[in-house]
Design an enzyme around this catalytic site. Structure first.
Site, short mmCIF file in Angstrom:
data_model
loop_
_atom_site.label_atom_id
_atom_site.label_comp_id
_atom_site.label_asym_id
_atom_site.label_seq_id
_atom_site.Cartn_x
_atom_site.Cartn_y
_atom_site.Cartn_z
N HIS A 33 119.68 -40.47 9.76
CA HIS A 33 118.73 -41.41 10.35
C HIS A 33 118.21 -42.47 9.38
CE1 HIS A 33 117.08 -42.63 14.03
NE2 HIS A 33 115.81 -42.36 13.79
N HIS A 55 111.61 -38.91 8.69
CA HIS A 55 112.37 -40.08 9.12
C HIS A 55 113.02 -40.79 7.92
CE1 HIS A 55 111.83 -40.74 13.45
NE2 HIS A 55 112.52 -41.86 13.29
N SER A 71 107.04 -39.08 9.74
CA SER A 71 107.23 -40.25 8.88
C SER A 71 107.22 -39.86 7.41
CB SER A 71 106.11 -41.26 9.14
OG SER A 71 106.16 -42.33 8.20
N GLU A 123 116.38 -37.35 19.09
CA GLU A 123 115.31 -37.07 18.15
C GLU A 123 114.22 -36.25 18.86
OE1 GLU A 123 114.10 -40.59 15.71
OE2 GLU A 123 115.51 -41.63 17.04
N TYR A 165 114.66 -40.13 22.33
CA TYR A 165 113.74 -39.07 21.93
C TYR A 165 113.61 -37.97 22.98
CZ TYR A 165 112.14 -41.96 18.04
OH TYR A 165 112.07 -42.68 16.88
#
Length: 612
Positions: free
Chosen positions: A128, A237, A350, A539, A580
């Site tokens: 990713h 991520h 994140s 995701e 997602y």
């Protein structure tokens, strides 16, 4: 409306994904006892075009590649029973896997090996990174910003994956696999904490953190050569590099992989601790801090270009035989060490661990909508090396590398048992689902085609969108509905089925010039002893991933042969891509992660597809 009401209110039931994997697992007849493994690892370059190609991830038409930060690779492991099944897992320094890429790779493998490697036992997963070349997927919504299909990107991926699998196949030798798990606390935060808080308090209370902090690592040990590689799964991520970056990069996971491969080569034994490595100096292939990168853009490009990586060096030999103290001729055939840092349920996770702040005021962004004065464009997450994203990439990569080394050195639990796999294609746009009613009984309903909401266009704190979109928008606005209707106006049934998501793009029903979004997706499970890998084409958010893993583990431990020590990992962005997957409760908040497609990812339960 009773149909749609039922879809919205059954909050207590598990997602459709749980049942898909449960049925696949039930058909595998449980875990069995000891077996000897053949193991092989391979690695090959997949960098592709490094200039004048739009990058995949941020959907930003202005993000055009103009050089290389460091090169990208495909890393593969194969585990086989000498006279039985085998499985292949490929980890790509790419944003996500592509179904059309996998189809072409399988065609080539079949031409070489017949039915030894098929779509059923080969999984291809992406880390990713948002800093790789785009244009290699086959659906319009994924290639619109690259202005169509990019043959160079596609060919580089297919060629590199094929060659990494060939290397792993040629390296197959008797060996063992060890598994280890541990917490990594400083490489991830939630970028949608308000959505996570909408999950039931009783469920949240079972977990210490609002993101998964656990890394699961496999250590591959050749019977003759000793350690030859490692693969691990951890959720964060690939967005340490921002949407303004124009250099090809594997982001934090690609950096971590290079750190670990360099470390093993330099240590020559792999028995140093992470602390010792830090004191001796961690090998770097990512640039140091450049304080004002805007004023030093050309300097930054020159520095990034100075880091070299062999474009296609085979993993089957270590060529610098002069460094071998003993058994030079024997050591010449030693496989090169391969380390992969794979992606997991990173949907709401994140790497920008300092939090999200307004770039105009320096104040924290609005908690519920991630806006600054009502606008999303000014809200950005800050990595640990802020304001230098290259340093943030290095730091988050180093933190994953340090934890991986620690787990690698301490791994002692041996994988033992059969190798197996299950694979199925499902049309998620028209699945029949049986759900219980509140007052007893049940009813059969159907899913609906894909659609993307207004929150999708708002982006995230890792990469804000444009115009006047905001996360948490469950209403939309008349102007953008008018623009939407020029492309495809959703009918009432589709609007009700996707509720409370206001539809911005009715992608599942847009067919010109060809399909904008997939409807048929591959679902796959790989099993190596007590390890189960759930290969999902999207995701998953933190809680959605937890629910899936827990549900699968429950079935495995109750149907297995007295084996309760089962390790279930979720490999996201594998084989294909469908945005997602979030929980029903998170879906109500309408943050960016509700870029779910086919249905409210919700309440659908007791799904019994004919997969066995």
């Amino acid at each position: 409306m009773e149909f749609f009401y039922s879809l919205r209110v059954k909050r207590q039931y598990a997602s459709i994904w749980f049942w898909v994997f449960l049925v696949l697992l039930l058909s595998s007849r449980g875990l069995s006892s000891d077996s000897n493994y053949l193991i092989g690892l391979g690695s090959y370059d997949i960098t592709g075009p490094a200039a004048d190609v739009n990058m995949m991830g941020y959907a930003n038409m202005e993000q055009i590649a103009s050089g290389i930060h460091f090169r990208l690779r495909a890393r593969t492991f194969i585990v086989a029973e000498p006279q039985g099944n085998r499985v292949v897992f490929v980890n790509l320094d790419a944003c996500m896997a592509s179904q059309i890429v996998k189809i072409k790779v399988i065609e080539r493998l079949k031409a070489r090996y017949g039915d030894l490697y098929t779509e059923k036992n080969v999984a291809i997963s992406g880390i990713h990174t948002h800093a790789g070349p785009g244009g290699y997927l086959q659906y319009v919504v994924y290639i619109v910003t690259s202005l169509g299909f990019v043959r160079q990107s596609f060919d580089a991926l297919v060629d590199g994956i094929e060659k990494s699998v060939l290397q792993a196949h040629e390296n197959l030798r008797p060996g063992s696999i060890f598994v280890n798990k541990g917490e990594l606390l400083d490489a991830s935060i939630s970028r949608s904490p308000s959505a996570y808080l909408n999950n039931p308090a009783s469920e949240r209370g079972k977990y210490k953190y609002n993101v998964d902090k656990e890394m699961t690592l496999l250590k591959f040990v050749d019977d003759q050569w000793g350690p030859v590689g490692s693969f691990n799964w951890f959720a964060t991520h690939g967005t340490s590099m921002s949407r303004t970056n124009s250099l090809i990069s594997g982001d934090n996971k690609g950096a971590a992989a290079r750190f670990m491969e360099d470390w093993f080569e330099q240590s020559n034994a792999g028995d140093s601790s992470a602390d010792e490595l830090v004191s001796e100096g961690i090998p770097r292939r990512v640039s140091d801090i450049i304080s004002d990168f805007r004023n030093n853009h050309h300097e930054l490009l020159e520095l990034a270009a100075s880091f070299q990586s062999p474009p296609g060096k085979a993993a089957t030999k270590i060529l610098s035989v002069a460094r071998r103290v003993r058994g030079i001729l024997r050591e010449a055939e030693k496989p090169g060490f391969v380390s992969a840092f794979c992606q997991s349920n990173c949907g709401d996770v994140s790497p920008n661990v300092l939090g999200a702040f307004c770039i105009d005021s320096g104040l924290p962004c609005d908690f519920n909508h991630s806006t600054c004065g009502g606008k999303n464009e000014m809200c950005y997450g800050r990595g640990p090396g802020y304001p230098d994203e290259f340093e943030s990439t290095r730091i988050i990569g180093e933190r994953q590398f340090r934890k991986a080394v620690d787990l690698f050195n301490k791994a002692s639990e041996k994988l033992e048992g059969k190798i197996d796999y299950r694979h199925s294609y499902l049309d998620f746009s028209q699945l029949e689902v049986t759900i219980p009613k509140q007052n007893g009984g049940s009813e059969t309903v159907k899913t609906c085609p894909a659609a993307m909401g207004f929150a999708f266009a708002a982006g995230t704190t890792d990469g804000p969108g444009a115009f006047d979109f905001t996360q948490g928008d469950d209403k939309g606005n008349p102007f953008w509905r008018l623009v939407r209707d020029l492309l495809k106006k959703p009918d009432k049934e589709q609007i009700n089925c996707q509720y409370p998501k206001p539809i911005l793009l009715d992608t599942g029903e847009m067919k010109q010039p060809y399909d904008w979004a997939p409807s048929i997706l591959p679902i796959q499970i790989l099993q190596v002893g007590q390890l189960v890998i759930l290969s999902v084409p999207g995701e998953f958010t933190t809680m959605a991933g937890r629910r899936l893993r827990d549900a699968v583990k429950t079935v495995v431990t109750t149907t297995g042969e007295s084996n309760s020590n089962v390790h279930v990992v979720l490999a996201g962005l594998t084989n294909s891509y469908s945005q997602y997957v979030t929980t029903f409760e998170e879906y109500q908040v309408q943050r960016y992660e509700v870029s779910t497609w086919f249905i409210p990812p919700t309440c659908l339960s007791n799904y019994l597809p004919q997969l066995s």
